[in-house]
Design a protein around this motif. Structure first.
Motif, mmCIF file in Angstrom:
data_model
loop_
_atom_site.group_PDB
_atom_site.id
_atom_site.type_symbol
_atom_site.label_atom_id
_atom_site.label_comp_id
_atom_site.label_asym_id
_atom_site.label_seq_id
_atom_site.Cartn_x
_atom_site.Cartn_y
_atom_site.Cartn_z
ATOM 1 N N GLN A 246 -3.021 -0.583 -3.003
ATOM 2 C CA GLN A 246 -4.169 0.016 -2.164
ATOM 3 C C GLN A 246 -3.525 1.323 -1.769
ATOM 4 O O GLN A 246 -4.187 2.524 -1.894
ATOM 5 N N GLN B 135 1.535 1.176 8.185
ATOM 6 C CA GLN B 135 1.296 -0.558 7.954
ATOM 7 C C GLN B 135 2.261 -0.859 7.136
ATOM 8 O O GLN B 135 3.060 -2.011 7.283
ATOM 9 N N HIS C 257 2.690 -5.131 7.131
ATOM 10 C CA HIS C 257 1.484 -5.847 7.274
ATOM 11 C C HIS C 257 0.494 -5.303 6.471
ATOM 12 O O HIS C 257 -0.741 -5.180 6.770
ATOM 13 N N VAL C 258 0.842 -5.309 5.116
ATOM 14 C CA VAL C 258 -0.147 -4.907 4.142
ATOM 15 C C VAL C 258 -0.487 -5.864 3.157
ATOM 16 O O VAL C 258 0.419 -6.511 2.735
ATOM 17 N N ASP C 259 -1.681 -6.322 3.053
ATOM 18 C CA ASP C 259 -2.009 -7.450 1.974
ATOM 19 C C ASP C 259 -1.878 -6.991 0.696
ATOM 20 O O ASP C 259 -1.496 -7.638 -0.392
ATOM 21 N N ASN C 260 -2.451 -5.884 0.281
ATOM 22 C CA ASN C 260 -2.479 -5.272 -0.798
ATOM 23 C C ASN C 260 -1.307 -3.944 -1.392
ATOM 24 O O ASN C 260 -2.113 -3.105 -0.933
#
Length: 66
Positions: free
Chosen positions: A41, A30, A35-38
């Motif tokens: 992580q 991802q 498409h990674v929000d954080n």
């Protein structure tokens, strides 16, 4: 959460580590796509996997891996 992980049996630790590795690989794909929000992580997942490896090794040394 660490106390709960210490109480898991050897096979349960192996299963949990394998699940975390699969999730980590998905997260890496991802990140390549974007498409990674954080992004932090990824680091926390690596540390969780390392924690699982440590607990697994401790159980092996103690002879509880059977």
């Amino acid at each position: 959460m660490a106390k709960k992980e210490k109480e898991l049996s050897y096979p349960e630790l192996i299963v949990k580590r394998n699940e975390l590795k699969k999730k980590y690989m998905d997260l890496r794909f991802q990140m390549v796509i974007g498409h990674v929000d954080n992004p932090m992580q990824k680091r926390t997942m690596r540390r969780e996997i390392a924690r699982m490896n440590t607990l697994i090794r401790q159980k092996e040394i103690a002879g509880q891996d059977k």
